[in-house]
Design an enzyme around this catalytic site. Sequence first.
Site, PDB file in Angstrom:
ATOM      1  N   GLN A   1      28.701  35.370  32.724  1.00 16.36           N
ATOM      2  CA  GLN A   1      28.109  34.367  31.839  1.00 16.36           C
ATOM      3  C   GLN A   1      28.402  34.674  30.379  1.00 16.36           C
ATOM      4  O   GLN A   1      28.048  33.885  29.503  1.00 16.36           O
ATOM      5  CB  GLN A   1      26.589  34.313  32.055  1.00 16.36           C
ATOM      6  CG  GLN A   1      26.192  33.773  33.425  1.00 16.36           C
ATOM      7  CD  GLN A   1      24.702  33.707  33.645  1.00 16.36           C
ATOM      8  OE1 GLN A   1      24.225  34.155  34.678  1.00 16.36           O
ATOM      9  NE2 GLN A   1      23.949  33.150  32.716  1.00 16.36           N
TER      10      GLN A   1
ATOM     11  N   ARG B   1      17.136  31.843  34.648  1.00 16.69           N
ATOM     12  CA  ARG B   1      17.041  30.481  34.097  1.00 16.69           C
ATOM     13  C   ARG B   1      15.862  30.363  33.136  1.00 16.69           C
ATOM     14  O   ARG B   1      15.043  29.459  33.231  1.00 16.69           O
ATOM     15  CB  ARG B   1      16.927  29.454  35.228  1.00 16.69           C
ATOM     16  CG  ARG B   1      17.346  28.060  34.766  1.00 16.69           C
ATOM     17  CD  ARG B   1      17.553  27.076  35.885  1.00 16.69           C
ATOM     18  NE  ARG B   1      17.974  25.798  35.333  1.00 16.69           N
ATOM     19  CZ  ARG B   1      18.536  24.830  36.043  1.00 16.69           C
ATOM     20  NH1 ARG B   1      18.739  25.010  37.324  1.00 16.69           N
ATOM     21  NH2 ARG B   1      18.886  23.701  35.493  1.00 16.69           N
ATOM     22  N   CYS B   2      15.787  31.339  32.234  1.00 13.40           N
ATOM     23  CA  CYS B   2      14.734  31.269  31.229  1.00 13.40           C
ATOM     24  C   CYS B   2      15.146  32.083  30.023  1.00 13.40           C
ATOM     25  O   CYS B   2      16.064  32.874  30.073  1.00 13.40           O
ATOM     26  CB  CYS B   2      13.404  31.777  31.768  1.00 13.40           C
ATOM     27  SG  CYS B   2      13.156  33.538  31.635  1.00 13.40           S
TER      28      CYS B   2
ATOM     29  N   GLU C   1      16.690  25.255  30.944  1.00 15.80           N
ATOM     30  CA  GLU C   1      15.688  26.132  31.542  1.00 15.80           C
ATOM     31  C   GLU C   1      14.272  25.589  31.503  1.00 15.80           C
ATOM     32  O   GLU C   1      13.401  26.115  32.183  1.00 15.80           O
ATOM     33  CB  GLU C   1      15.783  27.492  30.863  1.00 15.80           C
ATOM     34  CG  GLU C   1      17.177  28.046  31.048  1.00 15.80           C
ATOM     35  CD  GLU C   1      17.473  29.254  30.206  1.00 15.80           C
ATOM     36  OE1 GLU C   1      18.342  30.020  30.614  1.00 15.80           O
ATOM     37  OE2 GLU C   1      16.852  29.428  29.167  1.00 15.80           O
TER      38      GLU C   1
END
Lengths: 788, 161
Positions: A223, A370-371, A741
């Site tokens: 990522q 996802r935060c 998110e």
Amino acid sequence: MTAATESTVNGAIGQSPKRVEDDRFIRGMGNYVDDVQLPGMLHMAIYRSPFAHATINSIDTSRALAMPGVVACITGQDLVAHGLAWMPTLAGDTQAVLATDKVRFQGQEVVCVIAKTSYQAEDALEGIDVDYDPLPVIVDPKRALDADAPIIRSDLEGKTDNHIFTWESGDAEATDRVFAEADIVIKLDTLYPRIHPAPMETCGAVADYNKATGKMTIHLTSQAPHAHRTLFAMVAGLPEQKLRIISPDVGGGFGNKVPIYPGYVVATAASLLIGKPVKWVESRTENLMSTGFARDYHMEGELAATKDGKMLGLRANVLADHGAFNAQAQPSKWPAGFFNIATGSYDLQAAHCKVDGVYTNKAPGGIAYRCSFRVTEAAYLIERLVDNLAHETGIDAAELRKQNFIQPEQFPYKSPMGWEYDSGDYEKAMNIALELVGYEELRKEQAEKRAKGEVMGIGFSSFTEIVGAGMSKICDIAGLAMIDSAELRIHPTGKGVLKLGVQSQGQGHETTFAQIVANELGIPYTDIAVEHGDTDHTPYGLGTYASRSTPTGGAATAIVARKLREKARQIAAHLLECAPDDLEFDSGTFTVKGSPEKSKTIQECVFGAYQSDLPDDMEKGFEDVTYYDAPEMTYPFGTYICVVDIDKGTGQVKVRKFVAVDDCGTRINPMIVDGQIHGGLTQGFGTAMMELISFDEDGNCFGGNFMDYLIPTAVESPDWTLGECTTPSPHHPFGAKGVGESPTVGSPQAFVNAVVDALHPYGITNIDMPLSSHKVWKVLRDAGVTDE
Amino acid sequence: MSDKMIVKATVNGEECEALVEPRTLLVHMIRESLHLTGTHIGCDTTSCGACTVLLDGKPVKSCTILAVQANGREIATVEGLETAAGLSVVQEGFKEEHGLHCGYCTPGMMMTVTALLEENPDPTEDEIRKAISGNLCRCTGYVNIIKAVQYAAGKKEGAAA
């Protein structure tokens, strides 16, 4: 911020063109790491520890080495010679690449086998003989702090306990004063359990060392390819100009592909030593058992309020289980991430939080699934507390929130734990959600059902996010400022290439970032090719996670396009023989004010940039680059409402309706925004209802495959009703805030609040996730309300 | 391991041969011998369906079938969905309805859907949800996948009419 003007150009912001990248994915022509097949490529498999905690007496690889196709067996001792047996983590700890002294969690990497085929490498794992002496195992983080607990990190000099850090935020004394004056204190002791991002593509690498050029190319599920290149250079001592990370198509990331894993390091070292390409792709079991887990926060929260529902203060004490190595991925100065956003959407007088990180004999991590860095845990805590306060005071949960929301005129709003929220209109989002769900009718229905003994609940979450890191004065990773970049080059024919430092894992950047250019320059989005993920061909950036791509890379794209627009203006002025200030720009055309017949298109200006008759003081060519350091974070928000019916006979929770109203500022491509929200809500549903990685007392991992670690299928996933609210960010170039998110951060507590709302007439004030039918049934049974 | 065997199969309409160990999984033959890497691997337990292909027209998880079991049979993979006439209605549906994000589950998902629509040209939403329940998607929440299937069903019906 300059508000996004409504452009008529094809693909401009606010339009929903179909995704460019889909053309290859629907043909099976995506290129993921496991698709990379190189001549002479070897395959790597990892022998992992069956024990959660054990001393290694000896490692014997002789049987494996004699097996067909085996080229090498690499142990921790082999890596010691190259200084690679241990590696630094993103959190400033160290992590064993391959275990040398002892193993510290089940599934830890011990030996790597390199063979000619993947089957041969897997076969040879059976030929690895390791002699262990099992040690006492610590699974419970509370037990980890006992004075007689075995020391997990005996490798750290002088380490005499399992404590990693204590981090505090807010004003403890002021908070104590507020609590002393409160009529009501709501307490909640809850575990946000250990879960896993589980992207459909697992992690992997193909390392390809070229002896002739000295160049190391690593195809990596990353990522953050640029940051990974620098870290590989720093850790392995490889010259950075000879390192190239290619993160091709990535099959979902969700934070799982932010850390650097031992498999990456050993595959790279093996390619360097053997001189051939080496592929390592982990199995699903390896993914779930050893790579970055998320959450595992044991939270004690207290909310102080007056009896008429005015919220006064928040206190939180957290025990954070980081596993055997502190391999969490947060900005360096933030050991508990942005957990101190915990006051959420509410105007409190005082707040204080304290987080203690501990080691246990479990897989390392604590990544931001996802935060944006522990926002998820923070949002869960405050929203659970607020719903419990509503039950305690008898004030309607929606009304109570409205009474305590930060008001629109209070922005920019300084929170008691120090954040400055950029913008918001929380009540507006709430009202849209109430309307969409039909709230008044639902409460009436609930009262009728309760009278008949039926179990129905309505749960809220009015979350505030903090994303877009961003702000290099407070955010860096391993010393690297959390900036991001865009490089834009338009060719003479008016079509060009945008190169990004951020990296898509399914977000659709090849479409949305071209749309930003379309909006700013008036060039149709189909004329802009977006490139990312190859460090040799894109400018530096910190990558895609924490909803930061649009806030940082998107901002960089708008700014670089604006720089080039100004260049185009100069060229247009030259071509039209007027002053630059006499020109108006709209949807890709410069027009002389008051003379609509005199105009030049952006394409004509670009062509002019490559022609010989440009003035001498004007540089030829049409390209530029921008590195963007965000001045502030962005603060997306929303209200989610969940309606559940619970079967008293089975404990099954049926989500009847779920309304999600998101405010992420300006929306680039509404179709993609909605898609992101659908996906995030479904992940939040999985978190709330079914996902769990747990351990027995010996540290055996439960949840190490998709038979045990359940993620939502199409059958149980709810339908979602989406609503929209738009409060542009005042500091982002086109008012965007980031969206990926919000739904994962915002939704889990809405499900739990709905179930607790359904059960609170029976005296229930909390159930920890996941809310499996069995767990809910047991709660109902204990409360004496199950059907026979 | 034991001697290799020749597998002959019709893959996307073409005769193919591969030399594999008897234990080789079909998905590995497809990806590594035939270099058709559109078929993906997402788990070790036949749970995720990323490896779904059609064997004699029926969807199978190619990670749970030996390559040798495909001998003499017809295999269809994602690479065969597009024909000279263009994209299949299923491919078109996934693009039009934003039925994919990262694209990793998409090929397997589309193969399952292709088989569904052959058998049931006008499925209800419940039938669609049940049909794709063996294919996991972590990105989309399935909402737009269902719309993609409905789109494809509609187009198919239109073409047949």
